[in-house]
Design an enzyme around this catalytic site. Structure first.
Site, PDB file in Angstrom:
ATOM      1  N   GLY A 194       0.817  -1.204   0.000  1.00 15.74           N
ATOM      2  CA  GLY A 194       0.000   0.000   0.000  1.00 15.74           C
ATOM      3  C   GLY A 194       0.848   1.250   0.000  1.00 15.74           C
ATOM      4  N   THR A 195       0.323   2.309  -0.576  1.00 17.44           N
ATOM      5  CA  THR A 195       1.107   3.535  -0.724  1.00 17.44           C
ATOM      6  C   THR A 195       1.220   4.331   0.572  1.00 17.44           C
ATOM      7  OG1 THR A 195      -0.867   4.736  -1.445  1.00 17.44           O
ATOM      8  CG2 THR A 195       0.495   3.731  -3.153  1.00 17.44           C
ATOM      9  N   ASP A 196       0.254   4.198   1.470  1.00 15.79           N
ATOM     10  CA  ASP A 196       0.237   5.070   2.650  1.00 15.79           C
ATOM     11  C   ASP A 196       1.485   4.922   3.507  1.00 15.79           C
ATOM     12  OD1 ASP A 196      -2.159   6.114   1.888  1.00 15.79           O
ATOM     13  OD2 ASP A 196      -3.379   4.962   3.290  1.00 15.79           O
ATOM     14  N   THR A 197       1.962   3.704   3.683  1.00 18.77           N
ATOM     15  CA  THR A 197       3.131   3.475   4.537  1.00 18.77           C
ATOM     16  C   THR A 197       4.308   2.887   3.765  1.00 18.77           C
ATOM     17  OG1 THR A 197       2.300   1.286   5.184  1.00 18.77           O
ATOM     18  CG2 THR A 197       1.701   3.153   6.590  1.00 18.77           C
ATOM     19  N   LYS A 267       5.747   9.902   0.594  1.00 18.18           N
ATOM     20  CA  LYS A 267       4.504  10.070  -0.158  1.00 18.18           C
ATOM     21  C   LYS A 267       4.119  11.540  -0.101  1.00 18.18           C
ATOM     22  CE  LYS A 267      -0.160   8.338  -0.872  1.00 18.18           C
ATOM     23  NZ  LYS A 267      -1.233   7.402  -0.466  1.00 18.18           N
TER      24      LYS A 267
END
Length: 666
Positions: A194-197, A267
């Site tokens: 996932g991109t968030d973390t 990010k």
């Protein structure tokens, strides 16, 4: 035993942790949700991700219906079924994959949905499971500066359950690192995340994967593959292509046609397709019409240590962002046990409020052994002691984090504090020391004079003189020798009144000569010639830093265009142990294979150079997939001939007796 790995095929393990930046999600009643095996089934139905023609054991899966027939167990027929019966479906090629958890998704998770049959998972030791996963294979392709025209065979190790990246924690970093270690026989690894973390995970893994010699790429997507308009296809294809064609021994992030160093990214956007940025460090790869690798910046392993995964991180770290008016009580409470390390996000270039009570609170925490690391709140830039307000932090015991990202500073602190052998003083020193290229070294002053044409020509004369010395000296044993042309007499040169070379002409000549020189020196175990070739690169303070830095792996890994062999191959073929040692310490890649698909380790064992085999194994070398059947044959022949020395050497390469044809008592 699985089919041997062809020379024109690379093998990549895809570790599918979950959302993968929504890469494998479907739209549900509550938004995007992960769906087991949706990603694998989708990729199998697209010929750019899976070409059935490349797989002789694969049939009838070029269409979605053919695959569904196989996955549901239908479509199998016998000659008695008569006309119109479905064609029999042959077994699929598989890859052996290991994991620290059981492999496979229980049928209960999707009882009414047709999906791939579960692999047979067995436990081989404590916390180690293995299964033969059906593989996918890409069409043949070639990339600029890559390892030749090849296909990429890959298997997808899917976690159960699939995780949203916001739920990723330290245990999951350890799990990813462990699975890479358990499957290190693969050529490269792609982690769908996932991109968030992702910035936290890529930073943590860059430290946990110690002495990494293979490519590891994290990627994901902003829009899932299930949507008509998405970035998942390009991101996954780009990551898979780079992993399959290049050896970039780093933990990286690939997003929006760009490969970044993993501990340099953050990010930056939740809605742009260009979600990540690396403000303080250039990309490693830019993908457009051409794939352009910035080899100047790629890390190279220079230690003689095998790869290992560090499987522990300290949870007692935190990040504190300074703000105007922050209370001293807040600072004091934040630094209370069990906190052992804090990343302090300061103003500008490392400044903080100059209140005596606040500085006293920081000093008391540092005196108790809490490691405090100062970084800047700015997206781009570094901390320094240029301002008095920054120097007071250093005087209180705060350590400079230079230009590290918040994600990197936190995970590096967690990594260092998890090592019991390190004292607090050593941790503070290592924080400011680049371990994986995570921070910029202090800039030294450049030389006061520019490079001149005369200096360049002098370098070329040195190269030619070194050629004369190497080719004139008697070889140590049977070697291929080169006969140098007779140098022109001084009178002849004067009579022709030649023009002075331009710097560009001289550099081009040097570019042609150096690869031949380093291969020749490596084969002859000539350390003088080898060091001369390596020094031609120019150091970090050199005004005429040599352009050989920007080739695949540097001049130390330059290829013989006819055979695809590197200088390390040449050294190992000829038993040049001293040259092999110097090459490895200068960044030679032990996992590179030549045009026949063989590694340097295979050639050293084949020639019986035990000292070189020991050195390569110490540096983490393993047999490549195409080496194994020949190594098994060599082990068998050595045993039949009663050659205990040769058999011992083959066993040192890691080949198992069980992999050889049964030969009786060793």
């Amino acid at each position: 035993m699985e089919p041997s790995q062809p020379a024109d095929e690379s093998r990549v393990l895809v570790i599918y942790t979950g959302a993968g930046g929504t890469i494998g999600m479907l739209v549900g009643q509550q938004g995007y949700v992960p769906e087991p095996y949706f990603l694998t089934e989708t990729l199998r139905s697209q010929t750019r991700f899976h070409d059935p023609q490349q797989d002789s054991l694969f049939s009838n899966s070029g269409s979605v219906q053919g695959f569904r027939n196989w996955s549901s167990g239908s479509g199998r027929s016998s000659p008695q079924d008569g006309p119109g019966a479905a064609s029999p479906i042959k077994p699929q090629r598989t890859l052996l994959v290991r994991s620290s958890r059981p492999i496979g998704v229980p049928e209960s998770l999707a009882p009414n949905k047709p999906h791939r049959k579960q692999p047979t998972c067995i436990q081989v030791s404590e916390n180690v499971y293995e299964a033969h996963l059906p593989s996918l294979v890409t069409p043949y392709s070639a990339v600029p500066g890559g390892t030749g025209n090849k296909s990429i065979r890959y298997a997808i190790l899917e976690w159960n359950p699939l995780l949203d990246s916001s739920n990723i924690d330290i245990d999951d970093w350890v799990r990813i690192a462990t699975e890479i270690e358990l499957n290190y026989t693969f050529d490269a690894f792609v982690v769908l995340h996932g991109t968030d973390t992702m910035g936290y995970s890529s930073s943590a893994l860059s430290f946990m994967l110690e002495d990494l010699g293979k490519t590891v790429i994290l990627t994901g997507a902003q829009i899932p593959m299930s949507q008509l308009r998405n970035d998942a296809v390009d991101n996954f294809m780009g990551a898979l292509t780079i992993a399959g064609h290049y050896i970039i021994p780093e933990c990286c992030v690939y997003f929006n046609h760009t490969l970044y160093r993993g501990n340099r990214v953050s990010k930056m956007s939740s809605y742009d397709l260009s979600a990540f940025a690396s403000p303080n460090f250039p990309p490693l790869v830019n993908v457009g019409i051409d794939i352009v690798v910035n080899w100047n910046e790629v890390l190279r392993q220079t230690s003689l240590r095998r790869f290992r995964a560090h499987k522990k991180m300290s949870p007692h770290v935190a990040t504190l962002r300074l703000f105007p008016g922050i209370a001293t009580a807040t600072i004091s409470a934040f630094f209370m046990p069990p906190i052992r390390g804090v990343v302090l996000e300061t103003f500008g270039a490392g400044n903080a409020p100059q209140r005596a009570d606040l500085m006293q609170a920081l000093k008391e925490a540092c005196d108790r052994g809490v490691v405090v690391v100062a970084i800047t709140q700015c997206a781009k830039g570094s901390v320094s002691d240029a301002y008095e307000t920054g120097r007071t932090l250093l005087q209180a015991g705060v350590v400079s984090g230079n230009d590290m990202t918040p994600e990197c500073a936190l995970t590096k602190l967690s990594y260092l504090l998890s090592k019991p052998e390190l004292s607090v003083t050593e941790v503070r020193e290592l924080i400011s020391t680049p371990l994986r290229g995570e921070l910029t070294r202090p800039i030294r002053s450049a030389p006061s004079h520019p490079a001149t044409v005369e200096k360049t020509v002098e370098n070329i004369q040195g190269v030619l003189a070194e050629f004369v010395r190497l080719t004139s000296a008697p070889p140590r044993g049977p070697r291929i020798t080169l006969t140098p042309e007779t140098p022109l007499e001084t009178s002849a040169r004067d009579a022709t009144a030649p023009w002075t070379w331009t710097a560009a002409e001289a550099a081009n000549t040097e570019a042609v000569l150096i690869p031949f020189l380093i291969h020749l020196a490596a084969a002859r175990d000539d350390l003088e010639g080898l060091q001369f070739s390596l020094d031609a690169l120019g150091g970090p303070d050199s005004a005429d830093q040599h352009h050989f830095l920007n080739v695949a792996g540097g001049v130390v890994n330059c290829l013989d265009l006819a055979t695809g062999k590197t200088p390390l191959h040449a050294a190992c073929l000829n038993g040049s142990a001293r040259a092999a040692d110097l090459l490895l310490r200068s960044g030679a890649l032990v996992h590179l294979r030549d045009s026949l698909g063989h590694t340097a380790l295979y050639y050293a064992a084949c020639q019986g150079h035990e000292e070189v085999v020991d050195l390569l194994v110490q540096a983490g070398a393993t047999l490549g997939g195409f080496d194994e059947p020949f190594a098994a044959l060599g082990l068998r022949d050595a045993s039949l001939a009663g050659n205990q020395i040769a058999a011992r050497i083959w066993l040192k390469t890691g080949i198992k007796v069980s992999d050889a044809v049964p030969i009786g008592t060793m």
